[in-house]
Enzyme design. Structure first.
Site, PDB file in Angstrom:
ATOM      1  N   SER A  49       0.837  -1.191   0.000  1.00 26.68           N
ATOM      2  CA  SER A  49       0.000   0.000   0.000  1.00 26.68           C
ATOM      3  C   SER A  49       0.886   1.260   0.000  1.00 26.68           C
ATOM      4  O   SER A  49       1.692   1.437  -0.902  1.00 26.68           O
ATOM      5  CB  SER A  49      -0.956  -0.039   1.183  1.00 26.68           C
ATOM      6  OG  SER A  49      -1.989   0.901   1.040  1.00 26.68           O
TER       7      SER A  49
ATOM      8  N   GLU B 172      -9.403  -4.259  -6.260  1.00 31.25           N
ATOM      9  CA  GLU B 172      -8.845  -3.118  -5.540  1.00 31.25           C
ATOM     10  C   GLU B 172      -9.151  -1.776  -6.189  1.00 31.25           C
ATOM     11  O   GLU B 172      -9.022  -1.613  -7.408  1.00 31.25           O
ATOM     12  CB  GLU B 172      -7.330  -3.253  -5.439  1.00 31.25           C
ATOM     13  CG  GLU B 172      -6.850  -4.434  -4.630  1.00 31.25           C
ATOM     14  CD  GLU B 172      -5.430  -4.245  -4.158  1.00 31.25           C
ATOM     15  OE1 GLU B 172      -5.079  -3.125  -3.742  1.00 31.25           O
ATOM     16  OE2 GLU B 172      -4.662  -5.213  -4.205  1.00 31.25           O
TER      17      GLU B 172
ATOM     18  N   HIS C  32      -7.343  -5.569  -1.192  1.00 29.94           N
ATOM     19  CA  HIS C  32      -6.143  -4.799  -0.899  1.00 29.94           C
ATOM     20  C   HIS C  32      -5.248  -5.514   0.115  1.00 29.94           C
ATOM     21  O   HIS C  32      -5.694  -5.882   1.203  1.00 29.94           O
ATOM     22  CB  HIS C  32      -6.570  -3.430  -0.355  1.00 29.94           C
ATOM     23  CG  HIS C  32      -5.465  -2.449  -0.200  1.00 29.94           C
ATOM     24  ND1 HIS C  32      -4.700  -2.006  -1.260  1.00 29.94           N
ATOM     25  CD2 HIS C  32      -4.989  -1.803   0.894  1.00 29.94           C
ATOM     26  CE1 HIS C  32      -3.823  -1.127  -0.832  1.00 29.94           C
ATOM     27  NE2 HIS C  32      -3.965  -0.992   0.475  1.00 29.94           N
TER      28      HIS C  32
END
Length: 297
Positions: A144, A239, A269
């Protein structure tokens, strides 16, 4: 794919991500407690360390690790995440890699806005090199925001004249802080973790009002990416940030960098984070380790 396992994961996310009107400290505590609740797999040692002044932990197989080293940068929008939230993921990765993983606790926003996270990641990377880690046996990875930070620290290391690692892995990277792309709308109703409104909050916390969103070390899709090592990018098809992975892969290819983009069907995610309860999470970690095997020897 186990639909039952994925259903369990989505249930775990209920309340953790979607509950409204919680403070930043509440979010941080929930994330950390959820990470700690997974516990650690057997056969891993955890050793606290100061990596160039940055708090961190070494995670390594108890039976002994080879010379391969991975610097891991946790996600959390630059505002969340810690050693507690990602220790279990780093531990699973150390076992799969049969190497040592350095997980660092870089400074978070809004208390420490850009470029504090980049500075800390670079300090830890420089420390690894200065303490004798062979760059040919070294890789950098992150998820991320940590995926975007992975690219940023390589750019900073390159521009500082440091030897670069042999490879890099970006998991569901947040690499474009303009927060634009086809998947931002198309996946909004199927991504249980990432919401556009939250990304805007984290962006404001990280960049403030004076740093442009296209600043290369904040949004590395707008950087000169020439000379970087080979990349593996892993992202789920469900995502919101899917567009970031495609754009980053395209930009790396344009710069002449080798990149392998793998879009995992139906995954959410950073599904790796759920490895203790999700078989695809374990499989993705194994894929990452296999990629690093080919690059680190």
């Amino acid at each position: 794919m186990s639909l039952e396992e994925l259903a369990v994961v989505r249930q775990l996310l209920t309340g953790l991500v979607t509950e409204e009107a919680r403070s930043l400290e509440d979010f941080r505590t929930s994330y950390d407690e959820a990470g700690k609740a997974f516990g650690l797999p057997e056969g891993v040692t955890v050793t606290p360390v100061s990596a160039g002044g940055v708090p961190g932990e070494w995670l390594a197989p108890t039976a002994g690790a080879g010379k391969r080293v991975l610097l891991y940068l946790h996600g959390g929008g630059y505002a969340l995440g810690s050693l507690d939230s990602h220790r279990h993921l780093a531990a699973h990765t150390a076992l799969a890699l049969n190497g040592r993983v350095l997980l660092i606790d870089y400074r978070r926003s809004p208390e420490h806005p850009f470029p504090a996270a980049v500075d800390d990641a670079l300090a830890a990377y420089r420390w690894l090199i200065e303490t004798g880690v062979d760059p040919a046996k070294l890789a950098v990875a992150g998820d991320s925001a940590g995926g975007g930070l992975t690219v940023a620290v390589l750019l900073a290391a390159r521009d500082a004249g440091l030897r670069l690692p042999a490879a890099a892995v970006c998991i569901s990277p947040w690499a474009n802080l303009e927060n634009k792309g086809a998947s931002y709308g198309a996946k909004a109703n199927v991504d249980p973790m990432v919401r556009h409104a939250d990304l805007e909050l984290w962006t404001a916390a990280y960049l403030g009002t004076s740093t442009p969103r296209r600043t290369p070390l904040a949004s590395p899709v707008y950087a000169d990416l020439k000379g970087l090592p080979p990349f593996l990018i892993q992202v789920g098809s469900s995502e919101v940030l899917l567009s970031d992975s495609h754009l980053l892969a395209d930009r790396l290819k344009e710069a002449g960098v080798s990149v392998d983009l793998h879009v995992w069907p139906n995954m959410i995610h950073v599904w790796h984070w759920f490895a203790p309860v999700l078989s695809e999470g374990r499989a993705a970690i194994d894929e990452m380790a296999g990629f690093l095997d080919t690059k680190l020897g």
